[in-house]
Write a protein that holds these residues in place. Structure first.
Motif, PDB file in Angstrom:
ATOM      1  N   LYS A 134       1.310  -0.921  -0.539  1.00  0.00           N
ATOM      2  CA  LYS A 134       0.334  -0.321  -0.740  1.00  0.00           C
ATOM      3  C   LYS A 134       1.271   1.054   0.090  1.00  0.00           C
TER       4      LYS A 134
ATOM      5  N   LYS B 227       0.731   3.507  -3.156  1.00  0.00           N
ATOM      6  CA  LYS B 227      -0.404   5.280  -2.641  1.00  0.00           C
ATOM      7  C   LYS B 227       0.432   6.572  -3.252  1.00  0.00           C
TER       8      LYS B 227
ATOM      9  N   GLN C 206       0.392   9.172  -6.074  1.00  0.00           N
ATOM     10  CA  GLN C 206       0.565  10.528  -5.923  1.00  0.00           C
ATOM     11  C   GLN C 206       1.653  11.543  -7.386  1.00  0.00           C
TER      12      GLN C 206
ATOM     13  N   THR D 242      -5.822  10.983  -4.834  1.00  0.00           N
ATOM     14  CA  THR D 242      -6.582   9.681  -3.565  1.00  0.00           C
ATOM     15  C   THR D 242      -6.238  10.128  -1.501  1.00  0.00           C
ATOM     16  N   ALA D 243      -6.648   9.729  -1.094  1.00  0.00           N
ATOM     17  CA  ALA D 243      -6.336   9.827   0.617  1.00  0.00           C
ATOM     18  C   ALA D 243      -5.234  11.182   0.650  1.00  0.00           C
TER      19      ALA D 243
ATOM     20  N   PHE E  58      -1.249  11.054   2.592  1.00  0.00           N
ATOM     21  CA  PHE E  58      -1.096  10.146   3.956  1.00  0.00           C
ATOM     22  C   PHE E  58       0.094  10.221   4.163  1.00  0.00           C
TER      23      PHE E  58
ATOM     24  N   ARG F 140      -1.039  14.620  11.773  1.00  0.00           N
ATOM     25  CA  ARG F 140      -1.737  13.585  11.177  1.00  0.00           C
ATOM     26  C   ARG F 140      -3.215  14.211  12.421  1.00  0.00           C
TER      27      ARG F 140
ATOM     28  N   LYS G 178      -3.324   1.763   8.071  1.00  0.00           N
ATOM     29  CA  LYS G 178      -2.742   1.022   7.439  1.00  0.00           C
ATOM     30  C   LYS G 178      -2.020   0.171   7.069  1.00  0.00           C
TER      31      LYS G 178
ATOM     32  N   ILE H 168       0.865   3.166   6.365  1.00  0.00           N
ATOM     33  CA  ILE H 168       0.316   4.440   6.450  1.00  0.00           C
ATOM     34  C   ILE H 168      -0.017   4.101   7.416  1.00  0.00           C
ATOM     35  N   TYR H 169      -0.248   6.216   7.442  1.00  0.00           N
ATOM     36  CA  TYR H 169      -1.226   6.968   8.125  1.00  0.00           C
ATOM     37  C   TYR H 169      -2.340   8.190   7.015  1.00  0.00           C
ATOM     38  N   GLU H 170      -3.330   7.465   7.028  1.00  0.00           N
ATOM     39  CA  GLU H 170      -4.340   8.242   5.763  1.00  0.00           C
ATOM     40  C   GLU H 170      -5.171   8.147   6.764  1.00  0.00           C
ATOM     41  N   ASP H 171      -5.551  10.186   6.659  1.00  0.00           N
ATOM     42  CA  ASP H 171      -6.796  11.077   6.445  1.00  0.00           C
ATOM     43  C   ASP H 171      -7.975   9.831   6.363  1.00  0.00           C
TER      44      ASP H 171
END
Length: 262
Positions: A109, A113, A117, A123-124, A126, A138, A145, A174-177
């Motif tokens: 992922k 991601k 980009q 995409t959201a 991250f 964040r 994830k 990953i840290y995603e919004d």
């Protein structure tokens, strides 16, 4: 010469014997295709519908190599396979679809991601981390994830406060919004070796709020034609960028503001 009930000696190999493999076999049994399936689970669903099955770990290099050398085309029904073996099989002239290069991109992922980009695919937002960390900017809540190995709701967690980061696997992530969305949509794209692409109708997915698994798939999605065209166009953009051969499912958020995010 091997004995076969088929009029040709073409053989399709499938790595993974789960429900997706079983569904694939619904079609291969209608056509002139002999099928080999490998899975380490002796009760794998796809074993019921294939012509020959092998018990073996699809993450083990030697097992995948031995299996792949017996078929004309090798495919997968789950992305958690030994990618190095797939690359070496390709180098030996075995047709592998999706290719090792594509699989190496989509199975992680963080790489996936970052690829979106770099390709200017929406995409959201991250960030990538080598392991979970408290040192981030964040806002809560956000989504954690794992970079690899997640499926069917596994490897995903809503982080509402710092303590939720405790006891997470110490792996790349990953840290995603957390996206405020109206709908979750998906488009399946078929792409051949010549780069020709077609899409299936846009579908709408409803997830179980606790299990984080799809409960219902509604086809066609309850959206207008303009939005459907936009979703298909975005899915085609992803397909062309990835350069896969075969089927690719592109999952989308439809945000409250009408934006589509992969």
């Amino acid at each position: 010469m091997k004995q076969t009930q088929f009029s040709s000696d073409f053989t399709l190999g499938i790595l993974g014997g789960g429900q997706l493999g079983k569904m694939m076999l619904y079609t291969t049994r209608k056509w002139d295709i002999a099928t080999y399936v490998m899975d380490k689970d002796s009760t794998a669903p796809a074993f019921q519908g294939c012509d020959v099955y092998f018990e073996g770990d699809i993450m083990e290099y030697e097992a995948v190599m031995e299996f792949g050398e017996q078929v004309d085309v090798l495919t997968i029904e789950i992305e958690n396979v030994n990618v190095q073996a797939l690359q070496d099989l390709e180098d030996k002239g075995i047709a592998v679809s999706p290719s090792a290069k594509v699989l190496n991109l989509i199975r992680n992922k963080a790489r996936q991601k970052s690829f979106y980009q770099n390709q200017h695919i929406a995409t959201a937002p991250f960030d990538v981390y080598p392991k979970p960390t408290l040192n981030h900017d964040r806002a809560y809540p956000f989504i954690w994830k794992s970079a690899e190995g997640g499926y069917d709701g596994k490897g995903v967690k809503v982080i509402r406060q710092a303590s939720d980061l405790n006891d997470l696997p110490q792996v790349e992530c990953i840290y995603e919004d957390r996206i405020d969305f109206d709908l979750e949509l998906a488009v399946i794209v078929a792409r051949n070796f010549d780069g020709e692409m077609k899409t299936y109708p846009v579908v709408e997915m409803e997830f179980h709020p606790e299990a984080n698994q799809v409960e219902y798939v509604i086809c066609p999605a309850r959206i207008n034609m303009d939005l459907s065209d936009r979703a298909r166009a975005l899915a085609l953009q992803v397909s062309e960028a990835v350069e896969h051969v075969g089927l690719l499912a592109v999952e989308l958020f439809l945000t409250k503001s009408g934006e589509l995010l992969v």
